[in-house]
Scaffold this active site. Sequence first.
Site, PDB file in Angstrom:
ATOM      1  N   SER A   8     -41.269  33.963  75.181  1.00  0.00           N
ATOM      2  CA  SER A   8     -40.797  34.571  76.297  1.00  0.00           C
ATOM      3  C   SER A   8     -39.771  35.933  75.840  1.00  0.00           C
ATOM      4  O   SER A   8     -38.932  35.756  75.130  1.00  0.00           O
ATOM      5  CB  SER A   8     -39.897  33.780  77.166  1.00  0.00           C
ATOM      6  N   HIS A  33     -45.106  35.593  77.296  1.00  0.00           N
ATOM      7  CA  HIS A  33     -44.554  35.000  78.733  1.00  0.00           C
ATOM      8  C   HIS A  33     -43.553  36.007  79.332  1.00  0.00           C
ATOM      9  O   HIS A  33     -42.678  36.398  78.594  1.00  0.00           O
ATOM     10  CB  HIS A  33     -44.008  33.508  78.178  1.00  0.00           C
ATOM     11  N   ASP A  35     -40.986  36.915  82.219  1.00  0.00           N
ATOM     12  CA  ASP A  35     -40.373  36.168  83.234  1.00  0.00           C
ATOM     13  C   ASP A  35     -39.620  37.354  84.162  1.00  0.00           C
ATOM     14  O   ASP A  35     -38.947  37.993  83.749  1.00  0.00           O
ATOM     15  CB  ASP A  35     -39.026  35.528  82.836  1.00  0.00           C
ATOM     16  N   MET A  37     -37.766  38.379  87.437  1.00  0.00           N
ATOM     17  CA  MET A  37     -36.848  37.581  88.436  1.00  0.00           C
ATOM     18  C   MET A  37     -36.404  38.650  89.502  1.00  0.00           C
ATOM     19  O   MET A  37     -36.056  39.752  89.210  1.00  0.00           O
ATOM     20  CB  MET A  37     -35.758  36.979  87.527  1.00  0.00           C
ATOM     21  N   HIS A  66     -44.684  34.923  85.066  1.00  0.00           N
ATOM     22  CA  HIS A  66     -43.985  33.983  85.342  1.00  0.00           C
ATOM     23  C   HIS A  66     -43.038  34.356  86.539  1.00  0.00           C
ATOM     24  O   HIS A  66     -42.088  35.249  86.271  1.00  0.00           O
ATOM     25  CB  HIS A  66     -43.243  32.904  84.551  1.00  0.00           C
ATOM     26  N   MET A  68     -40.423  34.433  89.236  1.00  0.00           N
ATOM     27  CA  MET A  68     -39.570  33.905  89.875  1.00  0.00           C
ATOM     28  C   MET A  68     -38.830  34.705  90.946  1.00  0.00           C
ATOM     29  O   MET A  68     -37.861  35.258  91.116  1.00  0.00           O
ATOM     30  CB  MET A  68     -38.372  33.647  89.030  1.00  0.00           C
ATOM     31  N   MET A 137     -41.104  23.625  84.758  1.00  0.00           N
ATOM     32  CA  MET A 137     -39.739  24.125  84.411  1.00  0.00           C
ATOM     33  C   MET A 137     -39.027  23.041  83.817  1.00  0.00           C
ATOM     34  O   MET A 137     -38.620  21.796  84.316  1.00  0.00           O
ATOM     35  CB  MET A 137     -38.956  24.864  85.405  1.00  0.00           C
ATOM     36  N   GLY A 144     -32.480  32.595  79.960  1.00  0.00           N
ATOM     37  CA  GLY A 144     -33.158  32.201  78.726  1.00  0.00           C
ATOM     38  C   GLY A 144     -31.873  31.347  77.932  1.00  0.00           C
ATOM     39  O   GLY A 144     -30.581  31.237  78.471  1.00  0.00           O
ATOM     40  N   GLY A 145     -32.039  30.422  77.138  1.00  0.00           N
ATOM     41  CA  GLY A 145     -31.030  29.752  75.988  1.00  0.00           C
ATOM     42  C   GLY A 145     -30.439  28.674  76.618  1.00  0.00           C
ATOM     43  O   GLY A 145     -29.445  28.258  76.248  1.00  0.00           O
ATOM     44  N   ASP A 175     -41.790  25.045  80.046  1.00  0.00           N
ATOM     45  CA  ASP A 175     -40.868  26.494  79.939  1.00  0.00           C
ATOM     46  C   ASP A 175     -39.478  25.960  80.063  1.00  0.00           C
ATOM     47  O   ASP A 175     -39.010  25.767  81.293  1.00  0.00           O
ATOM     48  CB  ASP A 175     -41.236  27.274  81.036  1.00  0.00           C
ATOM     49  N   GLY A 177     -36.111  25.721  77.141  1.00  0.00           N
ATOM     50  CA  GLY A 177     -35.175  25.062  76.105  1.00  0.00           C
ATOM     51  C   GLY A 177     -36.233  24.170  75.234  1.00  0.00           C
ATOM     52  O   GLY A 177     -35.787  23.180  74.557  1.00  0.00           O
ATOM     53  N   GLY A 197     -38.460  31.222  74.136  1.00  0.00           N
ATOM     54  CA  GLY A 197     -37.481  32.439  74.289  1.00  0.00           C
ATOM     55  C   GLY A 197     -36.598  32.518  73.218  1.00  0.00           C
ATOM     56  O   GLY A 197     -36.693  33.199  71.991  1.00  0.00           O
TER      57      GLY A 197
HETATM   58  C1  DX5 Z   1     -36.250  30.848  82.667  1.00  0.00           C
HETATM   59  C2  DX5 Z   1     -37.434  31.336  82.063  1.00  0.00           C
HETATM   60  C3  DX5 Z   1     -37.711  31.075  80.745  1.00  0.00           C
HETATM   61  C4  DX5 Z   1     -37.012  31.375  79.839  1.00  0.00           C
HETATM   62  C5  DX5 Z   1     -37.272  30.424  78.256  1.00  0.00           C
HETATM   63  O1  DX5 Z   1     -35.907  31.052  83.845  1.00  0.00           O
HETATM   64  O2  DX5 Z   1     -38.641  30.811  83.039  1.00  0.00           O
HETATM   65  O3  DX5 Z   1     -39.141  31.465  80.371  1.00  0.00           O
HETATM   66  O4  DX5 Z   1     -36.910  32.542  79.409  1.00  0.00           O
HETATM   67  O5  DX5 Z   1     -36.304  30.643  77.354  1.00  0.00           O
HETATM   68  P1  DX5 Z   1     -35.906  29.631  76.571  1.00  0.00           P
HETATM   69  O6  DX5 Z   1     -36.748  29.078  75.571  1.00  0.00           O
HETATM   70  O7  DX5 Z   1     -34.650  30.456  75.666  1.00  0.00           O
HETATM   71  O8  DX5 Z   1     -35.336  28.627  77.419  1.00  0.00           O
HETATM   72 ZN    ZN Z   2     -40.725  31.535  82.300  1.00  0.00          ZN
END
Ligand code: DX5
Ligand code: ZN
Length: 217
Positions: A8, A33, A35, A37, A66, A68, A137, A144-145, A175, A177, A197
């Site tokens: 990601s 990937h 994201d 938003m 993805h 959101m 999810m 992220g993170g 997706d 963590g 990510g």
């Molecule tokens: C969260 C995203 C994920 C995220 C994953 O809303 O959909 O794709 O970026 O990032 P990590 O791997 O850092 O959790």
């Molecule tokens: Zn995602």
Amino acid sequence: MPALVAPSILSADFSDLKSVIDLLNKSEADWFHLDVMDGVFVPNISFGFPVIKAIAAIAKKPLDVHLMIVDPDRYIEAFKLAGAGILSVHYEACTHLHRTIQNIKHNGMKAGIAINPHTPVHLLEDVIANIDLVCLMSVNPGFGGQKFIEHTFNKVLRLKELIMETRSKAKIEVDGGVDLDNALPLIRAGADALVAGNTVFTSPNPLETIKFLKDPL
Ligand code: DX5
Ligand code: ZN
């Protein structure tokens, strides 16, 4: 069997996106990937069409987009034109999900459904045969993170059963963590694709990290 790995780019250095894409092109990653938003479905805003188009122009792997966002139907064709290969919408954001899936396929993309941590996998039983991907999810979407939610393991197992029962071809993507410790247990539980990510982009050696996530034995 090695997993598909979808880094990601949310955690990547946006001031040097070209280098990020070059790196992923030469890595063992399978998909990019992305994201998206909207600040409504999730409490964060990421990026949209100009960034996706710029990535698509130099990416040598499919874009796993993805969404959101609320009411994703409004933008399905636009995401195809921007370069999406796989388009995932959120179960929680679609009133007429079956129609949305048809629309994604009609536009020549693979169709995915993402579900939030609180959404049970059995709610997918009447659409699972029609989709290519379920994005489970394993954090609450938006950032992220975040820390991996352990209950996701139960959902992977249940989803795998549902897929077998219905002879669906849908792949299971996890997706949020995903890290060096949970990658192998997730693959053993039935995950086909891992999004990562933070684990990839905070690594001193992203290429090695991607290689490890693919086949963490
Ligand atoms: C969260 C995203 C994920 C995220 C994953 O809303 O959909 O794709 O970026 O990032 P990590 O791997 O850092 O959790
Ligand atoms: Zn995602």
